[in-house]
Design a protein around this motif. Structure first.
Motif, PDB file in Angstrom:
ATOM      1  N   ASN A  97       0.833  -1.210   0.000  1.00 43.47           N
ATOM      2  CA  ASN A  97       0.000   0.000   0.000  1.00 43.47           C
ATOM      3  C   ASN A  97       0.864   1.255   0.000  1.00 43.47           C
ATOM      4  OD1 ASN A  97      -2.195  -1.679   0.101  1.00 43.47           O
ATOM      5  ND2 ASN A  97      -2.707  -1.270   2.240  1.00 43.47           N
ATOM      6  N   LEU A  98       1.925   1.228   0.796  1.00 40.39           N
ATOM      7  CA  LEU A  98       2.837   2.373   0.850  1.00 40.39           C
ATOM      8  C   LEU A  98       3.530   2.570  -0.493  1.00 40.39           C
ATOM      9  CD1 LEU A  98       3.879   4.500   2.851  1.00 40.39           C
ATOM     10  CD2 LEU A  98       5.774   2.964   3.384  1.00 40.39           C
ATOM     11  N   ASP A  99       3.923   1.490  -1.140  1.00 44.07           N
ATOM     12  CA  ASP A  99       4.540   1.583  -2.467  1.00 44.07           C
ATOM     13  C   ASP A  99       3.572   2.181  -3.479  1.00 44.07           C
ATOM     14  OD1 ASP A  99       6.916   0.525  -1.586  1.00 44.07           O
ATOM     15  OD2 ASP A  99       6.532  -1.499  -2.318  1.00 44.07           O
ATOM     16  N   ALA A 100       2.292   1.780  -3.396  1.00 50.55           N
ATOM     17  CA  ALA A 100       1.283   2.295  -4.331  1.00 50.55           C
ATOM     18  C   ALA A 100       1.058   3.790  -4.115  1.00 50.55           C
ATOM     19  CB  ALA A 100      -0.033   1.534  -4.162  1.00 50.55           C
ATOM     20  N   LEU A 101       0.999   4.208  -2.855  1.00 52.00           N
ATOM     21  CA  LEU A 101       0.841   5.627  -2.549  1.00 52.00           C
ATOM     22  C   LEU A 101       2.055   6.416  -3.029  1.00 52.00           C
ATOM     23  CD1 LEU A 101      -0.624   5.373   1.065  1.00 52.00           C
ATOM     24  CD2 LEU A 101      -1.815   6.283  -0.941  1.00 52.00           C
ATOM     25  N   GLN A 102       3.236   5.844  -2.856  1.00 54.53           N
ATOM     26  CA  GLN A 102       4.462   6.509  -3.308  1.00 54.53           C
ATOM     27  C   GLN A 102       4.480   6.660  -4.821  1.00 54.53           C
ATOM     28  OE1 GLN A 102       8.375   5.765  -1.355  1.00 54.53           O
ATOM     29  NE2 GLN A 102       8.954   4.875  -3.329  1.00 54.53           N
TER      30      GLN A 102
END
Length: 233
Positions: free
Chosen positions: A134-139
Motif C-alpha cells: 500500500n505504501l509503495d502504491a501511494l508513493q
C-alpha cells in the motif's frame, strides 16, 4: 540487469520503472517493446524494457546509505516551503482521506532531487499494507503527481513509522537465515514475491557467501528469489 514495465503512456511506464527500481532517470536506458493505441474495445498501453546502467551492489549500497541518512537526519522545517511541496502534500492527504483514513502529512527531509514525506496516522499499518504494497502504491501515485506538476526530476519517498528501514533490516535477516537453512539441508528455498529493490537487497546480501547463490524466478514486477546451495568449488 533488465526489467519490463507497462503504463498507459511511455512517460507513465518510465515513472513506474524509476519508482520501483529506486533509480534516477539517468541511471537506466529505455527500450520500447510494444505500443497499443486506444481503440473502441482496447485500452492503450506502452510496454518498455529497462536496462539499468549500474550494478545491483552499487545501487543497493547507495540506496541503503540514503535510507540510513534519511532516518537520522534532523528536519529544520517539516512544513511545505513552496507551491510544489504544498500541492504534493495536499494531494497525498486527499488520496488517503478518500481511502477513509485521517493522516498528517509533512516533509521529513529535503535533498538534491529527493523529497522525503512522512505520514503520521493512527492507521499506519493499513497505509503500509502487506509487505509495504500500500505504501509503495501511494508513493507511486505521489511520484506520478509530482511529474504532472512539472517536477519529474524529484524522487518522492513516502514513509510511516520508519517502515522502510525496518523492512530492509528484516530482509537482511531473512537472507542470512535462509542461507543457513540452505547450507544445512542442501536444498533450495524459494522466498516470497518481492519488488525489484527488495530482490536486489537479497541478492546483494548473499553475494559474498561462497557456497550459496541466488536467482530470481517468475514474471511481472513481483518475482521470487530462490536461494540455492552450490558448495565450495
Amino acid at each position: 540487469m533488465t526489467y519490463e514495465f507497462e503504463g498507459k503512456t511511455e512517460k507513465e511506464a518510465i515513472e513506474l520503472a524509476a519508482n520501483e527500481l529506486n533509480l534516477e532517470r539517468d541511471q537506466f536506458d529505455v527500450e520500447i517493446l510494444e505500443t497499443q493505441k486506444n481503440s473502441l474495445f482496447k485500452k492503450g498501453y506502452v510496454k518498455i524494457k529497462v536496462h539499468t546502467l549500474d550494478n545491483e551492489k552499487t545501487s543497493f549500497h547507495r540506496e541503503n546509505k540514503d535510507h540510513e541518512e534519511n532516518f537520522t537526519r534532523m528536519v529544520a522545517n517539516p512544513l511545505p516551503q513552496d507551491e510544489f511541496e504544498q500541492k504534493l502534500i495536499e494531494f497525498i492527504t486527499a488520496v488517503i482521506e478518500k481511502m477513509g483514513y485521517t493522516v498528517k502529512v509533512s516533509v521529513s527531509y529535503r535533498e538534491d532531487k529527493k523529497l522525503g514525506i512522512k505520514l503520521d496516522s493512527n492507521n499506519s499499518s493499513i497505509l503500509i499494507g502487506r509487505k509495504g504494497k500500500n505504501l509503495d502504491a501511494l508513493q507511486l501515485l505521489a511520484n506520478i503527481y509530482a511529474g504532472r506538476l512539472g517536477h519529474e526530476e524529484v524522487r518522492v519517498i513516502l514513509d510511516t513509522e520508519n517502515y522502510r528501514i525496518r523492512r530492509e533490516e528484516s530482509l537482511v535477516r531473512l537472507a542470512y537465515t535462509t542461507a543457513d537453512k540452505v547450507r544445512s539441508s542442501k536444498n533450495s528455498i524459494l522466498l516470497e514475491p518481492m519488488n525489484p529493490f527488495e530482490r536486489r537487497l537479497i541478492h546483494t546480501t548473499l553475494n559474498d557467501i561462497p557456497d550459496v547463490e541466488t536467482k530470481s524466478e517468475g514474471d511481472g514486477l513481483y518475482k521470487q528469489v530462490r536461494v540455492l546451495y552450490k558448495g565450495i568449488r
